[in-house]
Design an enzyme around this catalytic site. Structure first.
Site, mmCIF file in Angstrom:
data_model
loop_
_atom_site.group_PDB
_atom_site.id
_atom_site.type_symbol
_atom_site.label_atom_id
_atom_site.label_comp_id
_atom_site.label_asym_id
_atom_site.label_seq_id
_atom_site.Cartn_x
_atom_site.Cartn_y
_atom_site.Cartn_z
ATOM 1 N N HIS A 23 1.147 -2.717 -1.699
ATOM 2 C CA HIS A 23 0.913 -4.117 -2.326
ATOM 3 C C HIS A 23 2.097 -5.146 -2.201
ATOM 4 O O HIS A 23 3.198 -4.704 -2.334
ATOM 5 C CB HIS A 23 0.715 -3.616 -3.995
ATOM 6 C CG HIS A 23 -0.015 -4.668 -4.792
ATOM 7 N ND1 HIS A 23 0.386 -5.770 -5.170
ATOM 8 C CD2 HIS A 23 -1.351 -4.760 -5.120
ATOM 9 C CE1 HIS A 23 -0.272 -6.412 -5.873
ATOM 10 N NE2 HIS A 23 -1.287 -5.901 -5.751
ATOM 11 N N ASP A 25 -7.409 -0.334 -5.381
ATOM 12 C CA ASP A 25 -8.767 -0.292 -4.312
ATOM 13 C C ASP A 25 -8.833 1.271 -3.853
ATOM 14 O O ASP A 25 -9.715 1.565 -3.375
ATOM 15 C CB ASP A 25 -8.746 -1.075 -3.137
ATOM 16 C CG ASP A 25 -8.801 -2.413 -3.504
ATOM 17 O OD1 ASP A 25 -7.894 -3.291 -3.329
ATOM 18 O OD2 ASP A 25 -9.528 -2.806 -4.220
#
Ligand code: SDX
Length: 393
Positions: free
Chosen positions: A272, A329
């Site tokens: 991320h 996700d």
């Protein structure tokens, strides 16, 4: 550096705006909407309550929430002429391509939305229409994919139940709305509702900064979200887990591939830009995964592969050194699958969840009268070229 410009590819170190909507602390793994911790909101609120919080800035009273739900229920139908436009899509065209086109086309069917200077009341009606019609449009896309007729909105149902009914309901028999599914859907949509200046939200802001209407600005955000490095990752994660499962579940081999610089393969759902610790949303979703699959009596082999993959990756210095952890996700697709959604619908569900955040950020950008977005560059091309006639080239 070239005089007055600092190169910052991907805006890794650029604060593009001031915002009071979402707070992220990437080191601590903290996420708050309007100052409220995501952990509490995900457990205690409904998605519509969170949409109100993000867009209007406060948690609604029961009265305000009831009125919000009623106002939205006035706009759940989509102009029947849109179906003619919608029918033109091939039945298996990617749902995200259909969604960004349909949302942008709302500006054609509701032209009053084009005037972004009409006033607060008109702007709010445009916002309510989009919040109301998005679930209807998403359910249309799902029905097209399975070749079934659409189901019309039922305004006596709450926002998420109405979406589930339009999606999984049939004209032939009544769809029984399972509270476990409603609760799981609310939680997933809440966890996706906003995330400060991510790629798609920054897109919505920069498109809106040109005085572009809400529907076209959101449609641009949907396009940005489609990319597998962003929202498209939830579809890519399941495709990756399926590939590993079909390859005999050899997790070590795939982790090695992800580390191999000569191999373009990346562990989807890992890493991320901001979180250099666990993504707090991933933690909540991972826990919800076990809970929901157990309640629905589903044993999904890819969940075991996901857990093994996470375990192997997190014990490998390559990932630890780069602070790569599972993100939102990584597990969300497993729940969407358990709820009955096909993989190609996952990113559309991400967009449904992110919609209130995109709207809130677009509204804040306008309220703050932010200037049109226009970054500069470092020019590295030719400088003094002499024109050559084509006959001499
Ligand atoms: C979302 O921004 C947001 O808030 C987004 C989001 C939201 O709510 O809006 O949180 C939603 O988009 C989550 C991210 C979903 N994407 C993925 O899961 C795709 C896989 N992850 C990546 O491709 C990547 O981690 C990003 C895109 C998420 C972040 O990319 P960065 O910050 O630009 O990091 P990078 O590509 O520069 O990588 C840094 C290093 C590199 O290695 P080195 O060159 O330093 O040796 O980490 C490596 C990368 O090769 N790396 C990975 C990896 N992610 C980064 N290696 C293997 N697998 C991965 N997934």
């Amino acid at each position: 550096l070239s005089g007055y410009v600092t190169l910052d590819s991907g805006y890794k170190n650029t604060g593009a705006t001031k915002s009071a909507i979402t707070f992220l602390d990437g080191e601590q793994g903290i996420l708050k909407y309007r100052g409220y911790p995501i952990e509490e909101l995900a457990e205690k609120s409904s998605f519509l309550e969170i949409a109100y919080l993000l867009i209007y800035g406060t948690l609604p009273t029961q009265n305000e929430l009831d009125n919000f739900q009623y106002q939205i229920s006035r706009h759940t139908l989509v102009h029947e002429d849109m179906k003619k436009f919608f029918d033109g899509f091939p039945s298996h065209s990617h749902p995200m391509g259909q969604l960004c086109s349909l949302v942008c086309s709302l500006s054609a069917f509701y032209p009053e939305s084009l005037n972004v200077h009409a006033g607060k009341e008109e702007e709010n009606t445009t916002i309510l229409k989009l919040l109301a019609k998005m679930p209807t449009v998403v359910s249309w896309i799902y029905k097209k994919g399975i070749g079934h007729p659409i189901i019309y909105p039922q305004n006596d149902l709450d926002y998420v139940s109405n979406f589930l009914n339009m999606t999984f309901g049939q004209r032939t028999e009544k769809y029984v709305i399972d509270p476990v599914v409603v609760s799981a859907m609310n939680k997933l949509l809440i966890l996706h509702a906003d995330h400060e200046q991510n790629c798609s939200t920054s897109t919505v802001r920069i498109v809106g900064s040109s005085d572009c209407n809400l529907y076209a600005s959101i449609s641009a955000g949907i396009s940005a979200l489609w990319g597998p490095l962003h929202g498209g990752a939830n579809q890519a994660v399941i495709e990756m887990l399926e590939k590993i499962k079909n390859d005999g579940g050899d997790v070590d081999k795939w982790v090695a591939k992800a580390k191999d610089k000569n191999d373009s393969f990346r562990l989807m759902g890992f890493g991320h830009r901001v979180y250099k610790n666990f993504d707090p949303r991933a933690k909540i979703i991972k826990k919800a995964c076990d809970d929901i699959l157990e309640k629905l009596g589903i044993n999904d082999p890819v969940l075991e592969i996901a857990k093994k993959l996470e375990e192997v990756a997190l014990s490998d210095p390559y990932f630890a050194d780069r602070k790569l952890y599972p993100n939102v996700d990584f597990y969300s697709g497993i729940i969407y699958r358990a709820l009955g959604f096909p993989t190609e619908m996952f990113t559309v569900l991400f967009a449904l969840g992110r919609l209130p955040g995109w709207i809130a950020q677009w509204k804040e950008m306008r309220e703050n009268k932010e200037p049109i977005g226009r970054p500069r560059q470092i020019y590295v091309g030719e400088v003094n070229q002499e024109f050559v006639e084509i006959s001499k080239r």
